[in-house]
Each structure stands twice: as C-alpha cells, then as structure tokens.
Scaffold this motif. Structure first.
Motif, PDB file in Angstrom:
ATOM      1  N   THR A   1     -17.209  -5.615  -6.423  1.00  0.00           N
ATOM      2  CA  THR A   1     -17.144  -4.828  -7.657  1.00  0.00           C
ATOM      3  C   THR A   1     -17.693  -5.575  -8.879  1.00  0.00           C
ATOM      4  OG1 THR A   1     -15.232  -3.707  -6.728  1.00  0.00           O
ATOM      5  CG2 THR A   1     -15.613  -3.415  -9.092  1.00  0.00           C
TER       6      THR A   1
ATOM      7  N   ILE B   1     -10.056  -2.904  -7.531  1.00  0.00           N
ATOM      8  CA  ILE B   1      -8.914  -2.237  -6.886  1.00  0.00           C
ATOM      9  C   ILE B   1      -9.223  -2.147  -5.399  1.00  0.00           C
ATOM     10  CG2 ILE B   1      -9.871   0.070  -7.420  1.00  0.00           C
ATOM     11  CD1 ILE B   1      -6.950   1.094  -7.645  1.00  0.00           C
ATOM     12  N   GLY B   2      -8.223  -2.429  -4.574  1.00  0.00           N
ATOM     13  CA  GLY B   2      -8.419  -2.313  -3.129  1.00  0.00           C
ATOM     14  C   GLY B   2      -8.318  -0.851  -2.704  1.00  0.00           C
TER      15      GLY B   2
ATOM     16  N   HIS C   1      -4.396  -2.222  -3.936  1.00  0.00           N
ATOM     17  CA  HIS C   1      -3.991  -3.561  -4.370  1.00  0.00           C
ATOM     18  C   HIS C   1      -4.769  -4.019  -5.606  1.00  0.00           C
ATOM     19  CE1 HIS C   1      -6.985  -5.921  -1.524  1.00  0.00           C
ATOM     20  NE2 HIS C   1      -7.581  -5.577  -2.637  1.00  0.00           N
TER      21      HIS C   1
ATOM     22  N   GLY D   1      -5.645  -7.904  -7.446  1.00  0.00           N
ATOM     23  CA  GLY D   1      -5.575  -9.267  -6.925  1.00  0.00           C
ATOM     24  C   GLY D   1      -5.385  -9.103  -5.426  1.00  0.00           C
TER      25      GLY D   1
HETATM   26  P1  PGA Z   1     -14.252  -5.285  -3.760  1.00  0.00           P
HETATM   27  O1  PGA Z   1     -12.734  -5.680  -3.670  1.00  0.00           O
HETATM   28  O2  PGA Z   1     -14.649  -5.488  -5.175  1.00  0.00           O
HETATM   29  O3  PGA Z   1     -14.957  -6.224  -2.827  1.00  0.00           O
HETATM   30  O4  PGA Z   1     -14.350  -3.860  -3.353  1.00  0.00           O
HETATM   31  C1  PGA Z   1     -11.883  -5.235  -4.674  1.00  0.00           C
HETATM   32  C2  PGA Z   1     -10.476  -5.578  -4.318  1.00  0.00           C
HETATM   33  O5  PGA Z   1     -10.148  -5.608  -3.117  1.00  0.00           O
HETATM   34  O6  PGA Z   1      -9.681  -5.817  -5.231  1.00  0.00           O
END
Ligand code: PGA
Length: 244
Positions: A39, A133-134, A138, A140
C-alpha cells in the motif's frame, strides 16, 4: 473520520504524499509512524520525488515503524527495516539515527517491545501515523481479537496474513509466524492517523470499517474512536461500501 475517495492506486499515493508533505513542512520536528507493505510503496515513491524537487526535507523527521517480523535480520530483503531503507530512507535526507524499526532479532523481544514504546514516548509521541489495512481488518500486525488496550508486543500472525504476505517470499514456509507490532493503544495515541486502502482485496475490510460497529473483531474499527483520522481510498476498495 474524514474519507477521501480517489480513482486508483496512483491517485491515492499522490494524495497521501501531499498530505504528509504538508505535515512535514508545517511541524517543526515531525514524528512519523511509518508502515510497510504494497500500500505505501507508491506513496514513498511520490515522497522521494517531492524530496528531489526540493519540496520537502526529512532532516528533522524522526520515524517509528509499526512492526517487524520476528527472526529476520535487518539486512534480510524481507525485513521491514530493509524495506524502509530500500523504498524510502536511502533516497531522502533522513538520518538513520532518527529512524526506529522494531528489532525482530533482539535477544529479549519483550524488552524490545518496551524499548519501542518508550522511544516513541521519549520523542514526544507520534504526530502522524500511517496505516494500511489487512483484508481481515488488521492494522499493524494487530489481528482480529487484539485488545484495544494493547501496547507494542510480540504477536502471532493469522494464517490469512501469512498467506497474503507469502507473495514476498520464495515459499509460504519462509514467512515468519510472529512479529513485533505496535499495539492498538500505541497507534491510537498518535495525534493524527492516515489510513490508505487500495484494491478489491480491501473492499470487505473497508466496508466493515466504514459501516460496521467498533469491535475488537475488526481492529481498524477502533479508528472511529480517534478524533483525527483521514482515510484515502480508491474506487476498487470502495466497491463493497457502494454496494457493488
Ligand atoms: P499491504 O498490507 O499494504 O501489503 O496490502 C497492508 C496490511 O496488511 O496492513
């Protein structure tokens, strides 16, 4: 929470760069909380460009990274320290003495967590924390279920996170299963927060953040309790909010 909608990844990166450049130029000794992953890569490229054009200097910036894999040395190409040097630090005038990425190979990891927390406090707290953001919500490496009162700690990664991050490794077996991560409370203590989301894989998590309740099951939802959050999202990440 202010939500800024943009067209695509490039537009998100540019918008985020001007957001940060404005803060870095306005604050006397900016303390940044930095993130890794796909990201912010575009954002870091834009920041390097802004630096080259003389629009911003990092010489008075201090930074703290959100997290680091347990077991990876600084010079491991998959470590987040390496990522930060490769994608940003080596290309701007930041002093490496002013950056802190948690040490994932510290002999005493518990002490390392305390040290990260204390170093942030000693610097005067984070002015602007950058977040991705995961897909599981999530922030962090604080996976669903992490208490909102958590401080920097050693965390176990969810299977879905290990799977998502395996794209950077030769095989899934090489992905560390633990990380040192700032806690939710550490993140919430930042004066301002900037969250970026791009792409369809984030659309579900984003809808939960925008439309859902504040719950530890969706770590990012805690941001609704913070007084100064900006979210920059592209169209693909907005699809589920839009009911598409
Ligand atoms: P990404 O991970 O930017 O590789 O999609 C974001 C995160 O998992 O917080």
């Amino acid at each position: 929470m202010e939500v800024i909608r943009v067209k695509d990844y490039d537009a998100m990166s540019k918008e985020a760069a001007s957001f940060l450049v404005e803060r870095i130029n306005r604050l006397k000794n900016p303390i940044l909380g930095l993130a890794t992953g796909s990201t912010p890569e575009g954002l870091y490229k834009c920041l390097i460009e802004e630096y080259k054009q003389g629009n911003v200097s990092f010489k008075d910036v201090k930074s703290f990274n959100l997290d680091e894999y347990v077991g990876l040395e600084k010079n491991d190409p998959n470590s987040y320290y390496y990522f930060m040097k490769d994608k940003l630090f080596d290309h701007v005038d930041i002093s490496l003495d002013h950056v802190r990425v948690p040490n994932g190979v510290a002999t005493d990891l518990q002490q390392e967590c305390v040290d990260h927390e204390e170093a942030i406090k000693a610097a005067g707290g984070i002015d602007v924390q950058l977040l991705g953001i995961g897909a599981n919500g999530h922030i962090g490496f604080n996976e669903p279920g992490t208490p909102f009162t958590s401080k920097t700690q050693v965390v176990d990664l969810e299977e879905s996170t290990i799977q998502a991050n395996s794209r950077f490794f030769n095989s899934i077996e090489e992905v560390p299963t633990q990380a040192v991560s700032m806690g939710i409370e550490t993140i919430m203590n930042s004066k301002e927060i900037l969250l970026l989301a791009s792409g369809a894989s984030k659309a579900g998590a984003l809808a939960k953040l925008i439309n859902g309740d504040v719950t530890e099951d969706v770590p990012a939802s805690v941001l609704k309790n913070h007084p100064n959050v900006t979210v920059i999202v592209d169209e693909a990440a907005f699809a589920v909010v839009d009911g598409k």
